[in-house]
Write an enzyme that holds these catalytic residues in place. Structure first.
Site, PDB file in Angstrom:
ATOM      1  N   SER A 149      -5.463   6.428  20.039  1.00 33.88           N
ATOM      2  CA  SER A 149      -4.445   6.835  18.935  1.00 33.88           C
ATOM      3  C   SER A 149      -3.763   7.929  19.382  1.00 33.88           C
ATOM      4  O   SER A 149      -4.140   8.544  20.387  1.00 33.88           O
ATOM      5  CB  SER A 149      -5.304   7.259  17.693  1.00 33.88           C
ATOM      6  OG  SER A 149      -5.899   6.005  17.001  1.00 33.88           O
ATOM      7  N   LYS A 199     -14.848   2.207   8.977  1.00 36.47           N
ATOM      8  CA  LYS A 199     -13.879   1.063   8.862  1.00 36.47           C
ATOM      9  C   LYS A 199     -14.183   0.680   7.337  1.00 36.47           C
ATOM     10  O   LYS A 199     -15.367   0.217   7.011  1.00 36.47           O
ATOM     11  CB  LYS A 199     -14.163  -0.084   9.855  1.00 36.47           C
ATOM     12  CG  LYS A 199     -13.321  -0.286  11.257  1.00 36.47           C
ATOM     13  CD  LYS A 199     -11.938  -0.030  10.729  1.00 36.47           C
ATOM     14  CE  LYS A 199     -11.049  -0.975  11.380  1.00 36.47           C
ATOM     15  NZ  LYS A 199      -9.758  -0.755  11.273  1.00 36.47           N
ATOM     16  N   HIS A 240       4.478   3.719  13.373  1.00 33.21           N
ATOM     17  CA  HIS A 240       3.147   4.137  12.650  1.00 33.21           C
ATOM     18  C   HIS A 240       1.907   3.637  13.489  1.00 33.21           C
ATOM     19  O   HIS A 240       0.930   4.123  12.828  1.00 33.21           O
ATOM     20  CB  HIS A 240       3.323   3.774  11.484  1.00 33.21           C
ATOM     21  CG  HIS A 240       2.666   2.283  11.093  1.00 33.21           C
ATOM     22  ND1 HIS A 240       3.376   1.076  11.839  1.00 33.21           N
ATOM     23  CD2 HIS A 240       2.041   1.962  10.148  1.00 33.21           C
ATOM     24  CE1 HIS A 240       2.760   0.083  11.488  1.00 33.21           C
ATOM     25  NE2 HIS A 240       1.879   0.558  10.204  1.00 33.21           N
ATOM     26  N   GLY A 241       2.021   2.817  14.207  1.00 30.25           N
ATOM     27  CA  GLY A 241       0.722   2.466  14.869  1.00 30.25           C
ATOM     28  C   GLY A 241       1.046   1.715  16.140  1.00 30.25           C
ATOM     29  O   GLY A 241       2.129   1.634  16.632  1.00 30.25           O
ATOM     30  N   ALA A 242      -0.024   0.828  16.546  1.00 31.10           N
ATOM     31  CA  ALA A 242       0.121  -0.228  17.604  1.00 31.10           C
ATOM     32  C   ALA A 242       1.078  -1.385  17.181  1.00 31.10           C
ATOM     33  O   ALA A 242       2.019  -1.861  17.711  1.00 31.10           O
ATOM     34  CB  ALA A 242      -1.113  -0.482  18.252  1.00 31.10           C
ATOM     35  N   HIS A 266      -6.919   7.228   7.563  1.00 28.41           N
ATOM     36  CA  HIS A 266      -5.736   6.134   7.329  1.00 28.41           C
ATOM     37  C   HIS A 266      -6.462   5.511   5.959  1.00 28.41           C
ATOM     38  O   HIS A 266      -7.078   4.760   6.064  1.00 28.41           O
ATOM     39  CB  HIS A 266      -5.734   5.408   8.303  1.00 28.41           C
ATOM     40  CG  HIS A 266      -4.726   4.397   8.206  1.00 28.41           C
ATOM     41  ND1 HIS A 266      -4.956   3.060   8.548  1.00 28.41           N
ATOM     42  CD2 HIS A 266      -3.450   4.426   7.835  1.00 28.41           C
ATOM     43  CE1 HIS A 266      -3.951   2.215   8.343  1.00 28.41           C
ATOM     44  NE2 HIS A 266      -2.857   3.231   7.712  1.00 28.41           N
ATOM     45  N   GLU A 300     -11.928   8.197  11.361  1.00 24.90           N
ATOM     46  CA  GLU A 300     -12.300   8.116  12.658  1.00 24.90           C
ATOM     47  C   GLU A 300     -12.398   9.600  13.265  1.00 24.90           C
ATOM     48  O   GLU A 300     -11.669  10.367  13.051  1.00 24.90           O
ATOM     49  CB  GLU A 300     -11.057   7.515  13.359  1.00 24.90           C
ATOM     50  CG  GLU A 300     -11.939   6.738  14.779  1.00 24.90           C
ATOM     51  CD  GLU A 300     -10.683   5.799  15.225  1.00 24.90           C
ATOM     52  OE1 GLU A 300     -10.788   4.658  14.724  1.00 24.90           O
ATOM     53  OE2 GLU A 300      -9.851   6.135  16.039  1.00 24.90           O
ATOM     54  N   ASP A 355       0.935  -1.172   0.086  1.00 26.58           N
ATOM     55  CA  ASP A 355       0.023  -0.032   0.086  1.00 26.58           C
ATOM     56  C   ASP A 355       0.917   1.307  -0.101  1.00 26.58           C
ATOM     57  O   ASP A 355       1.065   1.726   1.015  1.00 26.58           O
ATOM     58  CB  ASP A 355      -0.873  -0.021   1.124  1.00 26.58           C
ATOM     59  CG  ASP A 355      -1.776   0.992   0.896  1.00 26.58           C
ATOM     60  OD1 ASP A 355      -1.973   1.640   0.182  1.00 26.58           O
ATOM     61  OD2 ASP A 355      -2.814   1.233   1.845  1.00 26.58           O
ATOM     62  N   ASN A 396      -7.652  -2.398   7.692  1.00 27.33           N
ATOM     63  CA  ASN A 396      -7.100  -1.573   8.618  1.00 27.33           C
ATOM     64  C   ASN A 396      -7.545   0.049   8.260  1.00 27.33           C
ATOM     65  O   ASN A 396      -7.046   0.838   8.996  1.00 27.33           O
ATOM     66  CB  ASN A 396      -5.865  -1.823   8.912  1.00 27.33           C
ATOM     67  CG  ASN A 396      -5.063  -1.898   7.726  1.00 27.33           C
ATOM     68  OD1 ASN A 396      -5.825  -1.714   6.610  1.00 27.33           O
ATOM     69  ND2 ASN A 396      -3.854  -2.317   7.627  1.00 27.33           N
TER      70      ASN A 396
HETATM   71  P1  5GP Z   1      -0.997  -0.305   8.841  1.00 23.82           P
HETATM   72  O1  5GP Z   1      -0.669   0.847   8.318  1.00 23.82           O
HETATM   73  O2  5GP Z   1       0.064  -1.096   9.206  1.00 23.82           O
HETATM   74  O3  5GP Z   1      -2.025  -0.938   8.169  1.00 23.82           O
HETATM   75  O4  5GP Z   1      -1.805   0.052  10.144  1.00 23.82           O
HETATM   76  C1  5GP Z   1      -1.402   1.179  11.007  1.00 23.82           C
HETATM   77  C2  5GP Z   1      -2.046   1.288  12.356  1.00 23.82           C
HETATM   78  O5  5GP Z   1      -3.125   1.447  12.419  1.00 23.82           O
HETATM   79  C3  5GP Z   1      -2.186  -0.214  12.921  1.00 23.82           C
HETATM   80  O6  5GP Z   1      -0.952  -0.698  13.603  1.00 23.82           O
HETATM   81  C4  5GP Z   1      -3.185  -0.165  14.143  1.00 23.82           C
HETATM   82  O7  5GP Z   1      -2.428   0.249  15.260  1.00 23.82           O
HETATM   83  C5  5GP Z   1      -3.875   1.214  13.707  1.00 23.82           C
HETATM   84  N1  5GP Z   1      -5.222   0.870  13.145  1.00 23.82           N
HETATM   85  C6  5GP Z   1      -5.725  -0.235  12.687  1.00 23.82           C
HETATM   86  N2  5GP Z   1      -7.202   0.047  12.558  1.00 23.82           N
HETATM   87  C7  5GP Z   1      -7.468   1.064  13.266  1.00 23.82           C
HETATM   88  C8  5GP Z   1      -8.867   1.898  13.660  1.00 23.82           C
HETATM   89  O8  5GP Z   1      -9.942   1.394  13.175  1.00 23.82           O
HETATM   90  N3  5GP Z   1      -8.640   2.954  14.382  1.00 23.82           N
HETATM   91  C9  5GP Z   1      -7.685   3.381  14.742  1.00 23.82           C
HETATM   92  N4  5GP Z   1      -7.600   4.589  15.327  1.00 23.82           N
HETATM   93  N5  5GP Z   1      -6.388   2.592  14.590  1.00 23.82           N
HETATM   94  C10 5GP Z   1      -6.240   1.553  13.707  1.00 23.82           C
HETATM   95 MN    MN Z   2      -1.037   2.121   6.954  1.00 22.40          MN
HETATM   96 MN    MN Z   3      -2.689   0.709   4.092  1.00 23.39          MN
END
Ligand code: 5GP
Ligand code: MN
Ligand code: MN
Length: 474
Positions: free
Chosen positions: A378, A473, A397-399, A233, A205, A94, A201
């Site tokens: 977040s 979502k 970049h995230g959790a 996102h 939000e 992506d 993902n």
């Molecule tokens: P990635 O870019 O790796 O697909 O996702 C980035 C980060 O977005 C993930 O590591 C996760 O922590 C966070 N994430 C995934 N789904 C959600 C969501 O619905 N809401 C929020 N606030 N964060 C999310």
């Molecule tokens: Mn991402």
């Molecule tokens: Mn992505």
């Protein structure tokens, strides 16, 4: 493999270069995070360290988990003059997936009073889910203009304003995009996907600032407790995915003699090769596609908010990507060198004083936008001083996922997740219960522990914690 990492600081773990490794591997994490980390991360960090022309070290951020070739949460920089390479798997499928956050000027009470309606209107306006299409149909010429112009193109087409551009990495448009290096298939996939969120993902939000950790930086960013913001996102949709697929295949086939890969997923091309240059041109077109896409989604979010709150505007706080390879100048030892920095599931996090930052953020450092999950927090961080020496100006970049999608599906039912979150005042709108189950909050690591580690490791500074109110979502 993780056993080969030795603790260098409380939040820094180093694997010395041995065997094929050309540089050390470094993981930034707490002891708890590293102990829970997927074994594959260590192996992948070491594999990346063996690639030609890599500079400094092969890094993993505290949210790192297994990825295709490179770990997600991986950072690696290459020097073209030293045989350095570019890797499609090191950018991710992506391309330029990222997060942008918008101010609303609203306070929690304003939104609470209209939350369900806002959720419904957003869901009606924002195309989400697998194969969702947007209202926009691009001609071949229009598509090329978009791939050249990014968010700048989108603003010209009437989506948002000039003021937005100043708050986007690269002012909304990366130079050096080459639409002719993007396959017809990739373009075809994107013709009707502009302004769509996609699946999994990706999310839009509505969030409230629940706590502020650095008042001065929060003020510079225009954030205070109780403020409502919107975060988006998503990335480059079908186009980016197809570019990744196309070039990965080419990089595997062209595998130059002399580059012995420990893992075929690390397929790459010398930066100075024709293939390397073509990939960079296509990848940059992918970046512009993602920037344009988030700009159009912003326009749709503004229209949705206007339905519910007629006087509200949604100015952009910042937009930053976390799947890119970017040409940047970095200080390495005593020298300044031009490097190609891969950040895969890692956010650019330039510290205070960086010339790339909008003037009003120069002193504070770059906003670093971090997703957690739809049921937890977040975060907004700021690039720390000295982050350049730690990971070429990057942070988490995230959790980060704590388990596979498959495992999450086994454990949770989407409908229950939606109901439980609704009982806690978090409204989820999604076309896919399956998707919601895969993304259940507990499928992710503890985002608080991840950002704490990022701060303690000196990558970024905690600014504000956000709580979800509404999540559309994919
Ligand atoms: P990635 O870019 O790796 O697909 O996702 C980035 C980060 O977005 C993930 O590591 C996760 O922590 C966070 N994430 C995934 N789904 C959600 C969501 O619905 N809401 C929020 N606030 N964060 C999310
Ligand atoms: Mn991402
Ligand atoms: Mn992505």
């Amino acid at each position: 493999e993780l056993a080969k990492f030795r603790q260098r600081g409380p939040f820094e773990w180093v694997m010395p270069a041995t065997g094929r490794m050309r540089v050390p591997g470094v993981i930034y994490a707490s002891r708890d995070l590293i102990e829970a980390m997927d074994e594959k991360v260590a192996e992948q960090v070491a594999n990346v360290a063996s690639l030609p022309g890599i500079v400094g070290a092969s890094y993993a951020m505290p949210d790192a988990h297994w990825g295709y070739g490179f770990p997600i949460g991986g950072v690696a920089a290459f020097d073209a003059d030293e045989g350095g390479v570019v890797s499609a798997g090191g950018v991710g499928f992506d391309i330029s997936c990222g997060v942008r956050t918008l101010h609303t000027g609203l306070k929690l009470a304003d939104v609470e009073a209209a939350k369900a309606r806002l959720a419904d209107v957003l869901y009606a306006r924002i195309p989400a889910g697998i194969g969702s299409t947007g209202a926009l149909r691009l001609s071949a010429a229009g598509l090329d203009a978009m791939l050249h112009g990014g968010a700048r193109w989108a603003v010209k087409e009437g989506y948002g304003s000039e003021a937005d551009l100043a708050r986007i990495e690269e002012s909304g448009c990366v130079a050096g995009a080459d639409p002719s290096a993007v396959s017809d298939m990739a373009k075809k996939r994107q013709r009707d996907e502009m302004g769509t969120l996609g699946s999994g993902n990706h999310y839009l939000e509505v969030q409230v600032v629940e706590a502020v950790f650095d008042t001065a930086i929060a003020q510079a960013y225009g954030l205070a407790v109780g403020d409502v913001v919107v975060s988006i996102h998503c990335g480059s949709r079908g186009l980016g995915h197809q570019i990744g697929t196309d070039y990965l295949r080419e990089m595997v086939i062209a595998a130059p003699a002399g580059i012995a890969l420990p893992d075929r997923e690390l397929a790459c091309a010398p930066l100075k090769s024709k293939l390397g240059q073509r990939y960079l041109g296509a990848m940059r077109a992918g970046i512009n596609c993602a920037l344009a896409n988030r700009q159009i989604l912003t326009h749709l979010a503004r229209a949705a908010f206007a339905d519910v709150f007629p006087r509200v505007r949604l100015p952009l706080l910042y937009d930053v990507s976390h799947n890119t390879c970017k040409e940047e100048m970095h200080r390495v030892g005593e020298e300044r060198r031009r490097l190609f920095v891969h950040r895969k599931g890692a956010t650019r996090a330039f510290g205070p004083g960086h010339a790339e930052l909008p003037r009003e953020f120069r002193e504070a450092g770059q906003p670093v936008l971090i997703g957690g999950s739809m049921g937890t927090a977040s975060w907004i961080l700021a690039g720390a001083a000295g982050t350049e020496e730690r990971a070429f100006g990057s942070a988490c970049h995230g959790a980060g996922r704590a388990m596979s999608r498959h495992e999450a599906l086994r454990r949770w039912h989407g409908r229950n997740v939606v109901d439980e979150l609704a009982a806690r005042g978090i409204l989820i709108r999604s076309p896919s219960f399956r998707g919601v189950a895969e993304e259940a909050p507990l499928a992710y690591k503890d985002v608080g522990a991840v950002v704490e580690a990022a701060e303690q490791a000196g990558l970024a500074v905690k600014v504000a914690r956000l709580k979800p109110l509404v999540c559309v979502k994919g």
